[in-house]
Structure formats: C-alpha cells, structure tokens
Design a protein around this motif. Structure first.
Motif, short mmCIF file in Angstrom:
data_model
loop_
_atom_site.label_atom_id
_atom_site.label_comp_id
_atom_site.label_asym_id
_atom_site.label_seq_id
_atom_site.Cartn_x
_atom_site.Cartn_y
_atom_site.Cartn_z
N ALA A 58 0.56 -1.70 -0.17
CA ALA A 58 -0.27 -0.11 0.11
C ALA A 58 0.96 1.31 -0.17
O ALA A 58 1.02 2.40 -0.53
N LEU A 59 1.64 1.23 0.68
CA LEU A 59 3.00 2.64 0.64
C LEU A 59 3.69 2.79 -0.72
O LEU A 59 3.66 3.94 -0.76
N ARG A 60 3.74 1.21 -1.24
CA ARG A 60 4.78 1.66 -2.46
C ARG A 60 3.56 2.25 -3.34
O ARG A 60 3.72 2.85 -4.45
N SER A 61 2.81 1.93 -3.18
CA SER A 61 1.41 2.55 -3.98
C SER A 61 0.89 3.53 -3.88
O SER A 61 1.25 4.92 -5.32
N VAL A 96 -6.45 2.71 -2.39
CA VAL A 96 -5.50 1.55 -2.48
C VAL A 96 -5.89 0.23 -2.68
O VAL A 96 -5.03 -0.16 -2.52
N ALA A 97 -6.24 0.86 -1.02
CA ALA A 97 -6.94 -0.70 -0.55
C ALA A 97 -7.94 -1.80 -1.32
O ALA A 97 -7.47 -2.56 -2.14
N THR A 98 -8.54 -1.12 -1.94
CA THR A 98 -9.21 -1.31 -2.74
C THR A 98 -8.95 -1.74 -4.23
O THR A 98 -9.40 -3.15 -4.83
N ALA A 99 -8.30 -0.96 -4.60
CA ALA A 99 -7.36 -1.11 -6.22
C ALA A 99 -6.31 -3.02 -5.99
O ALA A 99 -6.80 -2.93 -6.68
#
Length: 535
Positions: A58-61, A96-99
C-alpha cells in the motif's frame, strides 16, 4: 591424482571461489541517504508477515503515483495527504486498499502488486474525490471511491496490458483520469446532496515573482495528489527525495520549466502559484529523465523539453474539458510523456528505454547505464586490440594492490607443476567444479562458457596456455561480469527487438550508439562473425 594433489587442488579452487564471490553480491551505494532505493527487503525486516507485506504494498502504491517505489516515501506521502485533510488521507488509503484487493482477486501478477503497480491509480482516485467533493457526510463518497478504485485495476489490467503489448508504452495515470471523469460526470448528473461536487474559483495570488514561482513548483509536487497546500507540497517533495534525490532534482527542474512555459502561455499567476502550472511538468520530467530512460544529459534535456511541452496541452484541451465541468487532471502529463516516448523511439533510437517492468529508482537505472557504458567500452577496446594483434590487458593496470596479491596467490596455487602457465582446460574444470550443483542447470551462462568466450580474446598465441598476466586479466573480467551482469541485462533487454536472446548487428550498433560508441566497422563485423570472435 594423489590424495595430496587433490587436497592441494581443492584448496586452490576454494581460493578461486572466494575471489569470484568477494563482491558478486555486493551492491553499490547509489545515494548517501539510507532511505533511498526501493528497499526490497523492507517487509522482511518487520517479520515478513502477510499484513506487513500488504502494508508495504500500500505504501509503495502511494509512492508509485510519482514514480517512487519506496515504502518510507509512501509513509511521507500519506502524511502529506492527511496534512491536506483527514478525508483525503482516508479516501486515498481506501483507494489503494480496494485497488490492490481487486488486483489480488482477479489474479494479477504478485510482483507487480507488491511493487504498488496496481494501487497507485486507486490512490489518486481517492485524493480526487476528496478534492472535488463538497463538505458533508463521507459515506456515499466512500462507496464511490471504492468502486472507482476497483475500476482502475480492471482498466490497468486490460487496457494497460494492451498499451504495453501493442504500443510498447506504459498506461501511466490514464485509468485514474478515465475513472475520475466518469465518477464526476455521474455524480454531477445525479444531483444528490450526499454527492455534491465542489465548484470554486482559483484564489487570487500575488504577481509572478521569483519566490512565488519557486513556491508554485514546490506546490506542484503536492498537486500531483491534488493537494494545493505548501505543507503537502513540501512533504511530497521530501518523500520523492527520500526515495530518490535524483528524481527530486529532475522533478524540480521539470516543474520550473513547466511553470515558466505556462506563464508564457498566459496561465494566471494565481494558478501558477498554486502549482497548477508545474505538476504535469514534475511528473513528465521524472518519467522521461529517470524512470523510463536512464538519467543522462540527453534524456534529462529531453525530459525538460517534454515538461515544457506538457504546458502546451493545457490551453489546447482545457476549454473543452472546462465546458463539461471536468478538470484536466494529469492528462497533459500523459499526452506529453507518451508523445515523447513515441517520438524518441523513432527519432533517437540510440536513446535506450528502460524495460517497462523495471520498477527501480533513477539512480539504479543510471547505474545500469554506467555498467553498460563501461563494459561496452571494454568490449570495443578489446575488439580493437584483437584486430591489431595487441595484448589485451585492460583491467589489470587498474586493479588494487590487494587484488593483484590475491591473484598471484591464486595462480601459484593452481600452477601445480610450477611451469608458470595454466591450461585453459584445467582452469575451466576448476570453475566448473566450484559451481554448486543447484546452479549448474539454472545459470544461463555458466562460468566455463564465460571463460571460453573471454579466452578467445586473451590467448593471442593460441597455445592453450594462460600466463600470470593473462590469468589476472581473465579473473578480473569474470569478477566484473559477475558483478554487472544483472544490471547489464536489464539495460540490454529493450535492445533485443526480435526477442531471440541475441544481439544482431543492427541491435549491437544501436547499443554501442547508446553509450557514445561509433557503429561497427566492416572489419569489426567480419571479425565478430569469425569462429574466434571476441566475447
């Protein structure tokens, strides 16, 4: 062979192995910042559990929105979003989480998911929803963000793959733009109070002084995430610099050029002060100057030209979108970047792109270019020496004293009969015996094959014997190939247009041109096609 001879030979092979492995796994420090790079083992340091992996992805996203594949940068970006507003931080995290969850559900590549490739479009869908929504309850907007983020993953998986396979270009933030335009169009058509859209004019600002211009460039980093505050801009800039100082410098230069171009084209000083004239230039410059091309003087110059070109798209397309009540978002960046990639591919084929799947920092791409330049320069020098009949000793004069001493020890251990020479077969067998069984079949170019290729250019008298100087040169070359092979192959991959794992003459010419070397002469081509070609 007697027992004592066998033990003596094993000791020699162990010494040989230790020399080859001294720096094989070593990595160069590419930046003085401990946070720089992609930090590939970050999640393992915290236990390697699945929830840490998900958090790191998530952080990398978040970082991938601005081409930084770094979890620490992602954390700083989350702070920038929260600093703009809690809703923006919440919406972006949900996006981010949903994607990423959608990507996992439909079976997208795990490596791409872990590197944030499927989450960054969802992140900016969330920040866009927070930026354009009118004050009020969050519930309905959370549903819209979740749906929109899932759609970006589907678009990236299908449309993005089509763009890469058919046109050889990345999808960038196109899924974000398409989904956000659809989201705003539907929301405005519903006229639902729970989904009201904010409509406001750009605040006035002071004239286009130098200080205002520079602050506008800093705000441009924040505007990538639709965050206009100076604090958010500083945090985004800091996040980029933490992962890649080179990307931060290129982005600042691109934002400044873009702002000046926008000002010359008549953009209001107030808009430029808010970073609206620079954010597309920031993204475009980082994309061309360090992400999709290694950072060289040529690529950075083209990146700045492309950054200025992104300002041309705004007045050309802005009125049409404004008439529909829609923002341009990152469309100028997409148009400028893709147009540059397609133009460079035809007009400057010697400017080699980075493989699209290589999600590393500009510093790492630059290091690959440096390795390629060094090895190809050695290749050309060795080729010239072979044609002129000179003794091909290039690396030994530059070796450190400790390396020379170790090489002398190695040679003495391997030269069992004290003849002062080693046979090629004996040395090849030593390398073969050293290599672990588990790697013999997996390694595409085993040591003995590398040895044979290198010796073609070293054994000038053709007697099949290697003297101490030849041996030292050989070992230094093998050492270098072990250390730089992976980086070199990543750099070479886009050159192999036909995918046959061989460099054809035209491909080799392009490769040499990319590092400033002249094309092969007719005599060099003939020599390379001969049975005893230089490796």
């Amino acid at each position: 062979m007697t027992r004592s001879q066998d033990g003596h030979q094993s000791q020699a092979f162990d010494l040989l192995a230790s020399f080859l492995e001294t720096t094989t796994g070593a990595t160069e420090r590419l930046s003085w910042l401990p946070t720089a790079g992609t930090l590939p083992h970050f999640s393992q340091r915290w236990g390697g559990h699945s929830y840490f992996t998900a958090l790191t992805s998530a952080l990398r996203s978040l970082g991938q929105v601005i081409f930084i594949n770094n979890p620490i940068s992602g954390l700083l970006l989350l702070l920038a979003l929260l600093g703009q507003s809690p809703a923006m931080g919440l919406f972006s995290a949900l996006g981010v989480a949903t994607a990423n969850l959608t990507a996992k559900t439909i079976g997208c590549d795990r490596s791409a998911r872990c590197n944030g490739i499927y989450g960054f479009n969802g992140a900016v869908v969330g920040s866009a929803a927070a930026a354009f929504r009118a004050p009020g309850p969050l519930g309905a907007w959370l549903v819209v963000v979740a749906i929109g983020a899932a759609l970006t993953t589907l678009l990236l998986h299908h449309l993005g793959r089509w763009l890469v396979q058919r046109l050889g270009v990345p999808p960038l933030t196109l899924p974000f733009c398409l989904v956000t335009w659809l989201m705003l169009t539907v929301v405005m058509a519903l006229h639902n109070p729970a989904l009201d859209v904010l409509r406001g004019a750009i605040p006035a600002a002071q004239g286009p002084g130098l200080a205002v211009l520079l602050l506008g460039v800093v705000r441009g980093f924040g505007q990538v995430f639709l965050c206009p505050s100076l604090l958010s801009g500083l945090l985004v800039l800091g996040a980029v610099a933490a992962g890649s100082p080179l990307a931060a410098l290129i982005g600042l230069a691109g934002g400044l050029v873009s702002s000046l171009s926008a000002l010359a084209l008549g953009m209001a000083p107030g808009a430029i002060a808010l970073g609206l004239g620079s954010y597309n230039g920031v993204l475009t410059a980082i994309a061309i100057g360090g992400t999709f091309y290694a950072s060289t003087r040529g690529s950075v110059l083209i990146a700045l030209i492309a950054g200025a070109g992104s300002s041309l798209v705004t007045p050309a397309l802005g009125p049409a979108f404004a008439s529909e009540g829609l923002p341009l978002l990152t469309l100028p960046f997409i148009v400028a970047t893709l147009a540059t990639i397609l133009t460079v591919r035809r007009a400057l084929p010697s400017l080699l792109p980075v493989a699209l799947h290589s999600v590393l920092t500009p510093e790492e791409h630059r290091q690959r270019f440096v390795v390629a330049t060094s090895l190809l320069s050695d290749f050309r020098r060795q080729l010239h020496q072979a044609l002129s009949g000179e003794r091909q000793v290039a690396l030994l004069p530059m070796a450190e004293v400790s390396q020379r001493q170790r090489l002398q020890t190695l040679f003495a251990e391997l030269d069992r009969d004290g003849s002062g020479t080693l046979s090629v077969a004996e040395l090849a067998e030593g390398l073969r015996r050293h290599q672990p069984e588990t790697r013999r079949d997996a390694t595409p170019r085993p040591p003995e094959r590398l040895l044979e290729e290198v010796l073609k250019g070293m054994d000038l008298d053709g007697d099949g014997q290697v003297d101490p100087e030849e041996f030292a040169e050989l070992m230094l070359r093998l050492h270098r190939l072990h250390g730089g092979c992976e980086r070199l192959l990543t750099y070479l991959q886009p050159v192999d247009a036909d995918g046959n794992d061989r460099l054809e003459p035209a491909e080799l010419d392009r490769l040499l041109s990319s590092v400033g070397q002249p094309r092969l002469t007719a005599r060099e081509r003939q020599h390379l096609s001969a049975p005893k070609a230089v490796a």
